[in-house]
Design an enzyme around this catalytic site. Structure first.
Site, mmCIF file in Angstrom:
data_model
loop_
_atom_site.group_PDB
_atom_site.id
_atom_site.type_symbol
_atom_site.label_atom_id
_atom_site.label_comp_id
_atom_site.label_asym_id
_atom_site.label_seq_id
_atom_site.Cartn_x
_atom_site.Cartn_y
_atom_site.Cartn_z
ATOM 1 N N PRO A 94 0.787 -1.445 -0.265
ATOM 2 C CA PRO A 94 0.243 -0.025 0.330
ATOM 3 C C PRO A 94 0.793 1.416 0.302
ATOM 4 O O PRO A 94 1.900 1.005 1.067
ATOM 5 C CB PRO A 94 -0.722 0.247 1.315
ATOM 6 C CG PRO A 94 -0.119 -1.091 2.269
ATOM 7 C CD PRO A 94 0.955 -1.948 1.482
ATOM 8 N N VAL A 95 0.802 2.358 -1.031
ATOM 9 C CA VAL A 95 1.289 3.421 -1.004
ATOM 10 C C VAL A 95 0.067 4.276 -1.422
ATOM 11 O O VAL A 95 -0.038 4.042 -2.160
ATOM 12 C CB VAL A 95 2.167 3.166 -2.698
ATOM 13 C CG1 VAL A 95 3.353 4.804 -2.437
ATOM 14 C CG2 VAL A 95 3.240 2.125 -2.370
ATOM 15 N N SER A 123 -4.286 1.298 -0.789
ATOM 16 C CA SER A 123 -3.938 1.920 0.560
ATOM 17 C C SER A 123 -5.617 2.523 0.865
ATOM 18 O O SER A 123 -5.938 3.142 -0.181
ATOM 19 C CB SER A 123 -3.497 3.580 0.159
ATOM 20 O OG SER A 123 -2.864 4.569 0.802
ATOM 21 N N TYR A 143 -6.412 2.193 7.715
ATOM 22 C CA TYR A 143 -6.052 3.313 8.767
ATOM 23 C C TYR A 143 -7.213 3.265 9.416
ATOM 24 O O TYR A 143 -8.303 3.811 9.441
ATOM 25 C CB TYR A 143 -5.396 4.167 8.489
ATOM 26 C CG TYR A 143 -4.338 4.631 7.704
ATOM 27 C CD1 TYR A 143 -3.021 4.371 8.355
ATOM 28 C CD2 TYR A 143 -3.352 4.895 6.649
ATOM 29 C CE1 TYR A 143 -1.648 4.472 8.264
ATOM 30 C CE2 TYR A 143 -2.792 4.683 6.164
ATOM 31 C CZ TYR A 143 -1.511 4.793 6.936
ATOM 32 O OH TYR A 143 0.043 4.585 6.337
ATOM 33 N N THR A 169 -2.574 -0.839 9.330
ATOM 34 C CA THR A 169 -1.422 -0.323 9.446
ATOM 35 C C THR A 169 -1.340 0.277 11.043
ATOM 36 O O THR A 169 -2.378 1.339 11.027
ATOM 37 C CB THR A 169 -0.780 0.727 7.999
ATOM 38 O OG1 THR A 169 -1.037 0.301 7.588
ATOM 39 C CG2 THR A 169 0.070 1.753 8.117
ATOM 40 N N LYS A 244 0.013 -4.291 9.900
ATOM 41 C CA LYS A 244 1.362 -4.358 9.248
ATOM 42 C C LYS A 244 2.348 -2.903 9.907
ATOM 43 O O LYS A 244 1.834 -1.976 10.091
ATOM 44 C CB LYS A 244 1.513 -2.961 7.911
ATOM 45 C CG LYS A 244 2.455 -3.186 7.086
ATOM 46 C CD LYS A 244 1.667 -2.408 5.378
ATOM 47 C CE LYS A 244 2.883 -1.708 4.543
ATOM 48 N NZ LYS A 244 3.787 -0.511 5.069
ATOM 49 N N HIS A 268 7.769 0.947 7.264
ATOM 50 C CA HIS A 268 7.225 1.447 6.627
ATOM 51 C C HIS A 268 7.576 1.913 5.038
ATOM 52 O O HIS A 268 7.187 3.937 5.155
ATOM 53 C CB HIS A 268 6.494 2.683 7.361
ATOM 54 C CG HIS A 268 5.154 3.523 7.006
ATOM 55 N ND1 HIS A 268 4.012 2.639 7.188
ATOM 56 C CD2 HIS A 268 5.067 4.605 6.393
ATOM 57 C CE1 HIS A 268 2.463 3.609 7.400
ATOM 58 N NE2 HIS A 268 3.376 4.985 6.602
ATOM 59 N N ARG A 271 9.292 5.786 6.335
ATOM 60 C CA ARG A 271 9.031 6.685 6.789
ATOM 61 C C ARG A 271 7.555 7.140 7.935
ATOM 62 O O ARG A 271 6.620 7.830 8.502
ATOM 63 C CB ARG A 271 8.171 7.183 5.439
ATOM 64 C CG ARG A 271 8.099 6.684 3.995
ATOM 65 C CD ARG A 271 7.318 6.755 2.998
ATOM 66 N NE ARG A 271 6.728 8.066 3.140
ATOM 67 C CZ ARG A 271 7.319 8.579 1.665
ATOM 68 N NH1 ARG A 271 8.097 8.708 0.902
ATOM 69 N NH2 ARG A 271 6.428 9.645 1.390
ATOM 70 N N GLY A 300 10.328 -3.144 2.238
ATOM 71 C CA GLY A 300 11.093 -2.319 2.687
ATOM 72 C C GLY A 300 12.256 -2.223 1.728
ATOM 73 O O GLY A 300 13.251 -3.787 2.040
ATOM 74 N N GLY A 301 12.181 -1.169 0.516
ATOM 75 C CA GLY A 301 14.130 -1.357 0.143
ATOM 76 C C GLY A 301 13.705 -2.839 -1.306
ATOM 77 O O GLY A 301 15.004 -2.454 -1.754
ATOM 78 N N ARG A 323 7.632 1.428 -3.217
ATOM 79 C CA ARG A 323 8.567 2.491 -3.921
ATOM 80 C C ARG A 323 8.520 2.244 -5.380
ATOM 81 O O ARG A 323 8.108 3.060 -6.690
ATOM 82 C CB ARG A 323 9.705 3.506 -4.120
ATOM 83 C CG ARG A 323 9.296 4.211 -2.715
ATOM 84 C CD ARG A 323 11.098 4.866 -1.725
ATOM 85 N NE ARG A 323 10.384 5.605 -0.421
ATOM 86 C CZ ARG A 323 10.749 5.124 -0.065
ATOM 87 N NH1 ARG A 323 10.212 3.708 0.991
ATOM 88 N NH2 ARG A 323 10.910 5.425 1.681
#
Length: 374
Positions: A94-95, A123, A143, A169, A244, A268, A271, A300-301, A323
């Site tokens: 989710p972004v 998201s 959320y 999240t 998450k 996150h 972030r 992550g990454g 991302r």
């Protein structure tokens, strides 16, 4: 397209150039396809970006053992997750605000997910309504809103739209300023708004502005998610509920014991708390704590199929791409995201074949060698 060129802001492509050969190439191209302030916001993280950098660096400490004379002719990448079968273990994390990368935003991302048999976790902070962004067998990231009746209404919308799981999240009750975005003078464009939350009361329950009060301890954190909230959500829906933002083994065990369907090990995307460890650095310890059968995601990454392989080897059942999906979206919309996912899957298959792993279940910590970070 020549990847060494530096256009100001290029329009999204309608065909994939021959020189995009790896999924990570989209990360290199993305700055040419979105305004600099948009890129700064997406690429940056909380504070000084320590955790963003840690996410990428964590993969460098692991090498993958090549193995000889292994028969992988029956190989495949299929997995079962939350009761559904998927063609591969690559999910879309989710972004928020995909419209920052492309005018069609989450709608195009969902199209790419369907085309590649990918589970997309949509998201709450979407620039298109959740009813338009549900991919086939997709999940919804939730959320908690200040009022429970609003959270429940949002949950019912997700259920009615056909989402297959809920991802709570929990790790961002306080958002630290993104210094990179501030330096670029980033502001959300007028046409990029959180449409899912229109009509809900988003006024914080606690301000922390009384005499001697902290706006963090007595403010934001008083409104942070609680164990009671998790139990309430699980009682309110028949969908699997994942949590998450887990980075500590004790939290992972407590969530397992509370009955959640699974967890996502994540900082996150760097972030939340700047200076938090990479999820990869704690993944093996969390897997050991919760046991072999409890479902664990990782994000992550991840920029390559070999990154995905390493996370799977350290204990993840599946991995989520953050991302990189927006980078690909900015370059070529739905086509770019689908192509990026195709490349990631092929890169993962190459790693598996060379490491002698015919199935995802064959990937374990014995396939990796720890080495010093360069």
């Amino acid at each position: 397209m020549n990847m060494s060129s530096s256009p100001a802001v290029s329009s999204p492509l309608t065909a994939i150039p021959a020189d995009i050969r790896n999924a990570q190439d989209y990360a290199a191209l993305a700055p040419h396809f979105m305004p600099p302030s948009h890129y700064a916001y997406i690429a940056g993280g909380s504070g000084y970006g320590q955790s963003v950098a840690a996410n990428v660096a964590a993969f460098e400490q692991w090498a993958i053992y090549p193995r000889l004379l292994r028969d992988v002719s029956h190989g495949h990448t299929r997995i079962t997750l939350a009761g559904d079968d998927y063609a591969h273990p690559l999910l879309l994390a989710p972004v928020a605000f995909h419209k920052l990368a492309h005018a069609n935003g989450e709608v195009d991302t969902a199209r790419a997910a369907d085309a590649t048999e990918t589970c997309m976790i949509a998201s709450t902070q979407s620039s298109y309504p959740l009813e338009q962004t549900v991919a086939r067998r997709g999940w919804f990231q939730l959320y908690l809103l200040p009022r429970r009746e609003d959270t429940l209404h949002l949950l019912r919308r997700a259920e009615a739209a056909g989402y297959r799981a809920i991802v709570l999240t929990m790790d961002a009750p306080i958002q630290v300023a993104n210094r990179r975005a501030l330096a670029a003078q980033f502001q959300l464009p007028a046409d990029c708004v959180n449409v899912n939350l229109r009509g809900y009361d988003l006024t914080p329950r606690f301000a922390g502005d009384g005499p001697g009060e902290s706006r963090f301890f007595q403010g934001a954190m008083r409104g942070a998610p609680s164990w009671d909230d998790i139990r309430w959500i699980m009682d309110a829906t028949r969908l699997p509920v994942w949590v998450k933002g887990v980075l500590h083994p004790d939290d992972a065990v407590a969530l397992r014991d509370a009955g959640v369907s699974g967890i996502a090990v994540s900082n996150h995307g760097g972030r939340s708390l700047d200076g938090a460890p990479s999820g990869l650095d704690v993944l093996a310890a969390i897997r050991a704590a919760v046991g072999a059968q409890f479902p664990v995601l990782y994000d992550g990454g991840i920029l390559s199929g070999s990154d995905a392989f390493k996370a799977l080897a350290l204990g993840a059942d599946a991995v989520a791409i953050g991302r990189l999906q927006l980078y690909a979206l900015s370059v070529a919309g739905a086509l770019g995201v689908a192509h990026m996912l195709k490349l990631l899957r092929e890169e993962l298959e190459i790693c598996m074949a060379m490491a002698g792993c015919a199935t995802i279940g064959d990937i374990d910590s014995g396939t990796l060698l720890r080495q010093l970070r360069r």
